[in-house]
Design an enzyme around this catalytic site. Structure first.
Site: not given
Ligand code: BES
Ligand code: ZN
Ligand code: ZN
Length: 482
Positions: A261, A330, A334
């Site tokens: 991230k 990331d 899931r």
């Molecule tokens: N934990 C994150 C989602 C998240 C992001 C929750 C910001 C709260 C605030 C999750 O694991 C993630 O990184 N999701 C990605 C998915 C993508 C790579 C398909 C996202 O939402 O960008």
């Molecule tokens: Zn996450």
């Molecule tokens: Zn993530």
């Protein structure tokens, strides 16, 4: 704090009077209050005014607005309770509530809001002055003898629920170096110990390898702390033949893995909100034993970068044998949930599953911070969650399990991929990936990507972890009792 029911106002540091807009001051009020009250208090929702009087048994009186009578509901009362708490400063230890209406449900919501607002995460605060000051007693004045006899039990229930929400917030607010997968396991064991109707199992790395939970193991591979699958089971005079399974995402820190991230990394300690929420519901179950069979599963890991970390393009094998190409490290939530869901389906043949997860940032884009995104593969099962969320005043909004998007779950070289750029609908795609592992078991999904955390202080939710959906899922279980 003691909650006591009284038949009249007794000596206390603060008297709180909830007040409907356009209504006159209660006739049983002191002359002093009548003299001080200038009518410039509109009793709008959450409006407050503090009055002071010398040489009286109640040196302070706080009027709290409830808004218009015909627009009031449980949540306006809950919010008023939270707004009242904000005025409870250091010297105030004993509080009395004088309600304008003797209705146990409404009053219970007021007390609940008051208790929910009395919260601060202070495990790492060493300065006593910055700590939440302790309250000694909360008295509620009820003139009806009949209500007085019922009130104690009802308020006790509200206190148990509020405490569970606050414990949930504590877990979420805790930094990742104090809330590891093992720590979540220990917390769950502690909860199970407090009830004779509950058991807890914590599967460690070795056990997960034996069970072939390749997705959970794959996510945890980059961290020193191993992943854990935490299972709570409550069974007491069960009215449901097949168990209800609640599943929570327990990513104790989400750095994104090799797809690291680039922003908001400090917040990613709250990626175990789903797990904490499930534990929160079991905290209530341990005390207010519902006649149900309920399983709670927390899929816990840290999503870090390390030489053993899962790499983009790697293929993992789910508990049920499905192969998953990790097109984005990331999209780890899931993955860990897919093993938990597959395990629940095979092991428990449940009546239905509800999962809770901070699954996607896209949930913020779609619905902002107030609402949780919601999806379900079964209308009847989904409606139960919707009804519960409505009753708890924790807004959720349904997104479709849109059939044509399912083709984007396919991978060229494995059964499915955990991410596809194609459809853009990030929250829906996250949900569809999970649904794939339900194999037709009734399933509902709450994506708390937006609703897990608040940057602003709300009437009964201070900044930080919201603790949302504990009350929704509790209501959901309560409604299952015939
Ligand atoms: N934990 C994150 C989602 C998240 C992001 C929750 C910001 C709260 C605030 C999750 O694991 C993630 O990184 N999701 C990605 C998915 C993508 C790579 C398909 C996202 O939402 O960008
Ligand atoms: Zn996450
Ligand atoms: Zn993530």
């Amino acid at each position: 704090m003691k909650i006591e029911i009284k038949d009249k106002i007794t000596k206390c540091d603060l008297l709180v009077i909830p007040f409907y807009e356009g209504k006159k001051l209660p006739s049983n009020q002191s002359v002093a209050l009548k003299n001080q009250y200038q009518g410039d208090f509109g009793a709008k929702p959450n409006e407050t005014v503090m009055l002071y009087q010398k040489n009286k048994i109640t040196p302070r009186i706080l009027l709290v607005g409830l808004g218009k009578h015909d627009k009031s509901n449980l949540d306006t009362w809950r919010q008023a309770g939270g707004s009242a708490l904000k005025h409870v400063k250091k010297p105030i230890k004993t509080i009395t509530i004088l309600p304008p209406k003797e209705d146990l449900e409404l009053l219970g919501a007021f007390v609940e809001g008051f208790l929910l607002a009395h919260y601060r995460y202070e495990d790492f605060i060493t300065d006593d002055d910055r700590k939440l000051h302790k309250l000694e007693a909360l008295n509620v004045v009820l003139s009806s003898k009949d209500l007085r006899s019922k009130a104690a039990g009802h308020f006790k229930e509200m206190e148990i629920i509020a405490n569970a929400v606050k414990d949930t917030r504590d877990m979420i607010n805790a930094p990742s170096n104090a809330m590891s997968p093992a720590e979540i396991g220990r917390a769950a064991q502690g909860i199970a110990k407090s009830s004779t109707k509950m058991t807890c199992k914590v599967f460690d790395q070795k056990k997960l390898e034996k069970l072939k939970m390749g997705c959970l193991l794959g996510v945890g591979a980059g961290a020193k702390e191993g992943p854990k699958l935490v299972i709570l089971e409550h069974k007491y005079k069960a009215q449901n033949k097949k168990p209800i399974v609640l599943i929570g995402k327990g990513i104790c820190f989400d750095a994104g893995g090799i797809h690291i991230k680039t922003h908001n990394l400090v917040e990613m300690k709250y990626d175990m909100t789903g797990a904490a929420t499930v534990l929160g519901v079991f905290r209530i179950l341990a005390k207010l034993k519902l006649p149900l069979h309920v399983i709670g599963i927390a899929a816990c890991a840290e999503n870090l970068l390390g030489e053993a970390a899962t790499k983009p393009g790697d293929i993992l094998k789910n508990y049920n044998g499905t192969t998953v190409e990790v097109t984005n490290t990331d999209a780890e939530g899931r993955l860990v949930l897919s093993d938990a869901i597959a395990y629940a389906v095979k092991q428990y043949k449940p009546q239905g599953i509800v999962d809770v997860a901070t699954l996607t940032g896209a949930a913020i884009t779609a619905l902002g911070y107030d609402m949780s995104a919601f999806m379900a593969n079964d209308e009847k099962w989904g409606n139960k969650v919707k009804e519960a969320a409505e009753a708890a005043y924790e807004p959720i909004w349904e997104l479709p399990t849109y059939e044509p998007y399912k083709k984007h779950l396919k991978s060229q070289i494995a059964d499915v991929a955990n991410y596809s750029r194609g459809p853009s609908a990030g929250t829906i795609m996250g949900g569809l990936f999970l649904e794939h592992f339900t194999k037709g078991t009734p399933w509902a999904h709450l994506d708390m990507g937006g609703s897990a955390w608040t940057k602003e202080s709300l009437p009964y939710i201070p900044k930080g972890a919201t603790g949302k959906n504990v009350r929704t899922l509790w209501k959901f279980l309560e409604n299952e009792v015939k």
